[in-house]
Design a protein around this motif. Structure first.
Motif, PDB file in Angstrom:
ATOM      1  N   GLY A  93      37.013  21.576 -31.781  1.00 30.75           N
ATOM      2  CA  GLY A  93      35.701  21.961 -32.301  1.00 30.75           C
ATOM      3  C   GLY A  93      34.564  21.685 -31.343  1.00 30.75           C
ATOM      4  N   LEU A  94      34.881  21.405 -30.075  1.00 32.29           N
ATOM      5  CA  LEU A  94      33.810  21.135 -29.094  1.00 32.29           C
ATOM      6  C   LEU A  94      33.173  22.436 -28.631  1.00 32.29           C
ATOM      7  CD1 LEU A  94      35.592  18.361 -27.008  1.00 32.29           C
ATOM      8  CD2 LEU A  94      33.654  18.067 -28.548  1.00 32.29           C
ATOM      9  N   ILE A  95      34.012  23.484 -28.582  1.00 35.20           N
ATOM     10  CA  ILE A  95      33.428  24.806 -28.285  1.00 35.20           C
ATOM     11  C   ILE A  95      33.983  25.814 -29.299  1.00 35.20           C
ATOM     12  CG2 ILE A  95      32.917  24.569 -25.833  1.00 35.20           C
ATOM     13  CD1 ILE A  95      35.533  25.707 -25.111  1.00 35.20           C
ATOM     14  N   GLU A  96      33.179  26.854 -29.522  1.00 34.20           N
ATOM     15  CA  GLU A  96      33.544  27.873 -30.504  1.00 34.20           C
ATOM     16  C   GLU A  96      33.310  29.240 -29.876  1.00 34.20           C
ATOM     17  OE1 GLU A  96      31.122  27.384 -33.951  1.00 34.20           O
ATOM     18  OE2 GLU A  96      32.139  28.983 -35.079  1.00 34.20           O
ATOM     19  N   LEU A  97      34.229  30.158 -30.110  1.00 37.30           N
ATOM     20  CA  LEU A  97      34.080  31.514 -29.570  1.00 37.30           C
ATOM     21  C   LEU A  97      34.145  32.509 -30.715  1.00 37.30           C
ATOM     22  CD1 LEU A  97      34.135  33.741 -27.376  1.00 37.30           C
ATOM     23  CD2 LEU A  97      36.614  33.429 -27.279  1.00 37.30           C
ATOM     24  N   VAL A  98      33.111  33.356 -30.784  1.00 33.34           N
ATOM     25  CA  VAL A  98      33.119  34.439 -31.772  1.00 33.34           C
ATOM     26  C   VAL A  98      32.928  35.741 -31.001  1.00 33.34           C
ATOM     27  CG1 VAL A  98      31.893  35.455 -33.728  1.00 33.34           C
ATOM     28  CG2 VAL A  98      32.199  32.962 -33.588  1.00 33.34           C
ATOM     29  N   THR A  99      33.791  36.724 -31.232  1.00 37.58           N
ATOM     30  CA  THR A  99      33.638  38.000 -30.532  1.00 37.58           C
ATOM     31  C   THR A  99      33.144  39.054 -31.515  1.00 37.58           C
ATOM     32  OG1 THR A  99      35.984  38.452 -30.954  1.00 37.58           O
ATOM     33  CG2 THR A  99      35.397  37.562 -28.772  1.00 37.58           C
ATOM     34  N   TRP A 100      32.361  39.977 -30.967  1.00 40.53           N
ATOM     35  CA  TRP A 100      31.782  41.068 -31.744  1.00 40.53           C
ATOM     36  C   TRP A 100      32.124  42.363 -31.016  1.00 40.53           C
ATOM     37  CZ3 TRP A 100      28.485  39.518 -35.938  1.00 40.53           C
ATOM     38  CH2 TRP A 100      28.190  38.149 -35.963  1.00 40.53           C
TER      39      TRP A 100
ATOM     40  N   VAL B 132      30.434  36.572 -27.969  1.00 37.06           N
ATOM     41  CA  VAL B 132      30.666  37.555 -26.910  1.00 37.06           C
ATOM     42  C   VAL B 132      30.769  38.948 -27.511  1.00 37.06           C
ATOM     43  CG1 VAL B 132      32.162  38.240 -24.999  1.00 37.06           C
ATOM     44  CG2 VAL B 132      31.889  35.813 -25.556  1.00 37.06           C
ATOM     45  N   ILE B 133      29.922  39.850 -27.011  1.00 32.76           N
ATOM     46  CA  ILE B 133      29.940  41.246 -27.450  1.00 32.76           C
ATOM     47  C   ILE B 133      30.775  42.017 -26.447  1.00 32.76           C
ATOM     48  CG2 ILE B 133      28.535  43.313 -27.850  1.00 32.76           C
ATOM     49  CD1 ILE B 133      26.242  41.340 -28.631  1.00 32.76           C
TER      50      ILE B 133
END
Ligand SMILES: CN(C)c1ccccc1CNc1ccc(C(N)=O)cn1
Length: 245
Positions: free
Chosen positions: A29-36, A5-6
């Motif tokens: 570990g079923l879903i992963e969220l990385v923010t930018w 997600v930006i």
């Protein structure tokens, strides 16, 4: 499933995945969220991400840079992921679109703020725009969270069997059946007897009848779209017979 997600407000988005079903899915570990955060990719001292609109008018517009650098950084980490822009003029998010997104391994969600993003960035970098409804919000973060929640619930394992029941009706293109729990009486209102009968087949039949009937009453358009089998039509007739007046 990984969501990149930006956003200028990463903490807002992380809030969604810190609790309940979503929190557990992240832990497992079923879903992963990385923010930018585009502010981290800004070249100037003030970490400028917006500027005044050409042509004048109120508000500010998100600049191409540092947004483009941020998108490219996210793409580098997820080359095949579609870049999805949450915008009021996007295609309407609905069940089929959520199910399609759940097939992707990765998606990049681009959240606009201010009056939106410079059109040239949308032309150059955005693969598709999505709207969660015909209303304007202060940013794309809430729509991004709506997309992530709806998609994550379809990822195998995210909903334990206990919660997956809530997917059945909607996944079947129907509204949900009514739900009851203790106590058996609230004032003069009691729980429908079939639900206390222990007859699982009768309960399943009653729930489908209720889902069909309620969909007919509240969202006949959904029923037209979905169509009904002969058995279901019989249940609908029964439902209508029981709901005269
Ligand atoms: C700041 N605004 C007005 C804006 C302008 C252009 C794009 C994005 C935004 C962010 N806001 C959004 C985003 C999505 C939705 C929706 N309906 O999905 C509603 N609002």
């Amino acid at each position: 499933m990984r969501f990149d997600v930006i956003t200028l407000f990463p903490e807002m988005v992380h809030g969604l995945l810190g609790h309940g079903v979503m929190g557990r899915a992240v832990d497992r570990g079923l879903i992963e969220l990385v923010t930018w955060n585009p502010r981290d990719y800004s070249e100037d001292r003030h970490a400028t991400v917006d500027d005044r609109p050409y042509g004048g008018g109120p508000g500010m517009v998100m600049k191409v840079e540092p947004l483009r650098t941020t998108i490219r950084a996210a793409r580098a980490a997820a080359p095949a992921a579609p870049v999805i822009y949450l915008s009021p003029d996007g295609e309407r998010l609905d069940g089929p679109r959520v199910r399609r997104l759940a097939q992707d391994q990765r998606v990049i969600l681009l959240c606009g703020r201010y009056e939106g993003i410079d059109e040239r960035l949308i032309d150059a970098e955005v693969d598709q725009s999505l709207s969660i409804g015909d209303y304007v919000l202060s940013g794309g973060e809430l729509p991004a969270m709506v997309v992530m929640d709806a998609v994550a619930r379809l990822i195998p394992g995210v909903l334990g069997h206990a919660e997956s029941a809530s997917q059945d009706a909607f996944a079947d293109g129907l509204l949900d059946c009514p739900h009851y729990t203790r106590p058996e009486w609230i004032d003069d209102r009691r729980v429908p007897a079939v639900l206390l009968s222990g007859d699982h087949q009768a309960v399943a039949r009653w729930r489908l009848k209720q889902a069909l009937g309620r969909t007919l009453e509240k969202r006949p358009d959904l029923l037209d779209q979905r169509g009904v089998s002969d058995d279901e039509q019989a249940l609908l007739d029964e439902y209508r017979a029981g709901h005269q007046g």
